[in-house]
Design a protein around this motif. Sequence first.
Motif, PDB file in Angstrom:
ATOM      1  N   ALA A   1       0.892  -1.346  -0.030  1.00 30.59           N
ATOM      2  CA  ALA A   1       0.063  -0.103   0.063  1.00 30.59           C
ATOM      3  C   ALA A   1       0.835   1.189   0.000  1.00 30.59           C
ATOM      4  O   ALA A   1       0.670   2.132  -0.591  1.00 30.59           O
ATOM      5  N   GLY A   2       1.906   1.305   0.916  1.00 30.48           N
ATOM      6  CA  GLY A   2       2.971   2.321   1.049  1.00 30.48           C
ATOM      7  C   GLY A   2       3.496   2.470  -0.455  1.00 30.48           C
ATOM      8  O   GLY A   2       3.901   3.783  -0.936  1.00 30.48           O
ATOM      9  N   ALA A   3       4.101   1.397  -1.078  1.00 31.07           N
ATOM     10  CA  ALA A   3       4.987   1.579  -2.304  1.00 31.07           C
ATOM     11  C   ALA A   3       3.976   2.004  -3.710  1.00 31.07           C
ATOM     12  O   ALA A   3       4.317   2.705  -4.371  1.00 31.07           O
ATOM     13  N   VAL A   4       2.563   1.612  -3.360  1.00 28.66           N
ATOM     14  CA  VAL A   4       1.892   2.371  -4.268  1.00 28.66           C
ATOM     15  C   VAL A   4       1.732   3.842  -4.338  1.00 28.66           C
ATOM     16  O   VAL A   4       1.779   4.520  -5.532  1.00 28.66           O
ATOM     17  N   VAL A   5       1.964   4.589  -3.331  1.00 28.53           N
ATOM     18  CA  VAL A   5       2.067   5.878  -3.289  1.00 28.53           C
ATOM     19  C   VAL A   5       3.440   6.449  -3.344  1.00 28.53           C
ATOM     20  O   VAL A   5       3.681   7.328  -4.067  1.00 28.53           O
ATOM     21  N   VAL A   6       4.354   5.808  -2.797  1.00 28.64           N
ATOM     22  CA  VAL A   6       5.957   6.313  -2.499  1.00 28.64           C
ATOM     23  C   VAL A   6       6.435   6.207  -3.831  1.00 28.64           C
ATOM     24  O   VAL A   6       7.363   6.997  -4.498  1.00 28.64           O
ATOM     25  N   VAL A   7       6.482   5.166  -4.678  1.00 28.72           N
ATOM     26  CA  VAL A   7       7.263   4.921  -6.036  1.00 28.72           C
ATOM     27  C   VAL A   7       6.703   5.889  -7.054  1.00 28.72           C
ATOM     28  O   VAL A   7       7.508   6.585  -7.706  1.00 28.72           O
ATOM     29  N   PRO A   8       5.526   5.867  -7.284  1.00 30.30           N
ATOM     30  CA  PRO A   8       5.141   6.994  -8.320  1.00 30.30           C
ATOM     31  C   PRO A   8       5.584   8.303  -7.892  1.00 30.30           C
ATOM     32  O   PRO A   8       6.102   9.088  -8.819  1.00 30.30           O
ATOM     33  N   LEU A   9       5.410   8.931  -6.712  1.00 30.11           N
ATOM     34  CA  LEU A   9       5.888  10.150  -6.335  1.00 30.11           C
ATOM     35  C   LEU A   9       7.247  10.232  -6.284  1.00 30.11           C
ATOM     36  O   LEU A   9       7.851  11.279  -6.832  1.00 30.11           O
ATOM     37  N   TRP A  10       8.260   9.146  -6.099  1.00 32.85           N
ATOM     38  CA  TRP A  10       9.581   9.462  -6.253  1.00 32.85           C
ATOM     39  C   TRP A  10       9.998   9.585  -7.508  1.00 32.85           C
ATOM     40  O   TRP A  10      10.690  10.214  -7.968  1.00 32.85           O
ATOM     41  N   PHE A  11       9.372   8.608  -8.466  1.00 34.05           N
ATOM     42  CA  PHE A  11       9.656   8.667  -9.938  1.00 34.05           C
ATOM     43  C   PHE A  11       9.247  10.118 -10.631  1.00 34.05           C
ATOM     44  O   PHE A  11       9.752  10.796 -11.314  1.00 34.05           O
ATOM     45  N   LEU A  12       8.001  10.662 -10.124  1.00 31.77           N
ATOM     46  CA  LEU A  12       7.875  12.091 -10.759  1.00 31.77           C
ATOM     47  C   LEU A  12       8.446  13.032 -10.250  1.00 31.77           C
ATOM     48  O   LEU A  12       9.030  13.974 -11.178  1.00 31.77           O
ATOM     49  N   SER A  13       9.039  12.963  -8.905  1.00 32.87           N
ATOM     50  CA  SER A  13       9.995  13.744  -8.350  1.00 32.87           C
ATOM     51  C   SER A  13      11.443  13.741  -9.383  1.00 32.87           C
ATOM     52  O   SER A  13      12.063  14.719  -9.486  1.00 32.87           O
ATOM     53  N   ARG A  14      11.910  12.534  -9.505  1.00 33.93           N
ATOM     54  CA  ARG A  14      13.112  12.328 -10.398  1.00 33.93           C
ATOM     55  C   ARG A  14      12.977  12.812 -11.713  1.00 33.93           C
ATOM     56  O   ARG A  14      13.896  13.484 -12.433  1.00 33.93           O
ATOM     57  N   VAL A  15      11.599  12.782 -12.372  1.00 31.80           N
ATOM     58  CA  VAL A  15      11.495  13.146 -13.804  1.00 31.80           C
ATOM     59  C   VAL A  15      11.350  14.749 -13.939  1.00 31.80           C
ATOM     60  O   VAL A  15      11.977  15.332 -14.502  1.00 31.80           O
ATOM     61  N   PHE A  16      10.855  15.472 -12.893  1.00 34.40           N
ATOM     62  CA  PHE A  16      10.955  16.760 -12.750  1.00 34.40           C
ATOM     63  C   PHE A  16      12.062  17.363 -12.334  1.00 34.40           C
ATOM     64  O   PHE A  16      12.442  18.428 -12.670  1.00 34.40           O
ATOM     65  N   ALA A  17      12.980  16.924 -11.578  1.00 34.22           N
ATOM     66  CA  ALA A  17      14.422  17.229 -11.139  1.00 34.22           C
ATOM     67  C   ALA A  17      15.186  17.167 -12.493  1.00 34.22           C
ATOM     68  O   ALA A  17      16.167  18.195 -12.445  1.00 34.22           O
ATOM     69  N   ARG A  18      15.199  16.285 -13.146  1.00 37.32           N
ATOM     70  CA  ARG A  18      16.144  16.139 -14.301  1.00 37.32           C
ATOM     71  C   ARG A  18      15.697  17.183 -15.305  1.00 37.32           C
ATOM     72  O   ARG A  18      16.555  17.647 -15.878  1.00 37.32           O
ATOM     73  N   SER A  19      14.477  17.796 -15.330  1.00 40.26           N
ATOM     74  CA  SER A  19      13.991  18.744 -16.566  1.00 40.26           C
ATOM     75  C   SER A  19      14.568  20.015 -16.078  1.00 40.26           C
ATOM     76  O   SER A  19      14.675  21.015 -16.678  1.00 40.26           O
ATOM     77  N   ARG A  20      14.950  20.266 -14.760  1.00 36.88           N
ATOM     78  CA  ARG A  20      15.441  21.765 -14.341  1.00 36.88           C
ATOM     79  C   ARG A  20      16.803  21.901 -14.810  1.00 36.88           C
ATOM     80  O   ARG A  20      17.824  21.293 -14.940  1.00 36.88           O
TER      81      ARG A  20
END
Length: 123
Positions: free
Chosen positions: A104-123
Motif C-alpha cells: 500500500a505504501g509502495a503504490v503511493v511512494v514509488v510514483p511520487l519518487w519517480f515523478l520527483s526524479r523526472v521533474f528534477a531532471r528537467s531543471r
Amino acid sequence: MSEQRFHRPFGGQAPHGQEPFGQGPGGYDPGYRDDRRSNLNRFLGGSPGAVLVRLVFLSLLVGAGMAMMGVTPGLLFAQAYETIHSLIALGFDTFHDAGRWFIAGAVVVVPLWFLSRVFARSR
C-alpha cells in the motif's frame, strides 16, 4: 650487583616454610588442589552427592505441588507446544500485515519518487 635466582615481583617474603613461587621444600606445592574436582564442584554448585540430594528433594516437592494442582508433564508439554505454535502463527500474521502495508505504501511512494526524479531532471 648480586644475582638473585628467584625474586618476588612485588617484594615481600615467601610464607614461612615455603620457597619462592609457592613451592614447599622439595618442590611440593602444599596449596595444590585437583582442578578437575574443583571445576566440577564449581559447575554443580557443590559436591555431586549434595547436589543430587537437593535435586531429588526439590523434584519431589515440585511434583507434589503439581499433582495437587492437577498439572501433569504431558499437559505442560502440550501447553508449551500450543504456545509456540500460536507465537509462530502470530509472527506470520504480522509479516502478512507488514507485507500489505508495504504494498500500500509502495503504490503511493514509488510514483511520487519517480515523478520527483523526472521533474528534477528537467531543471
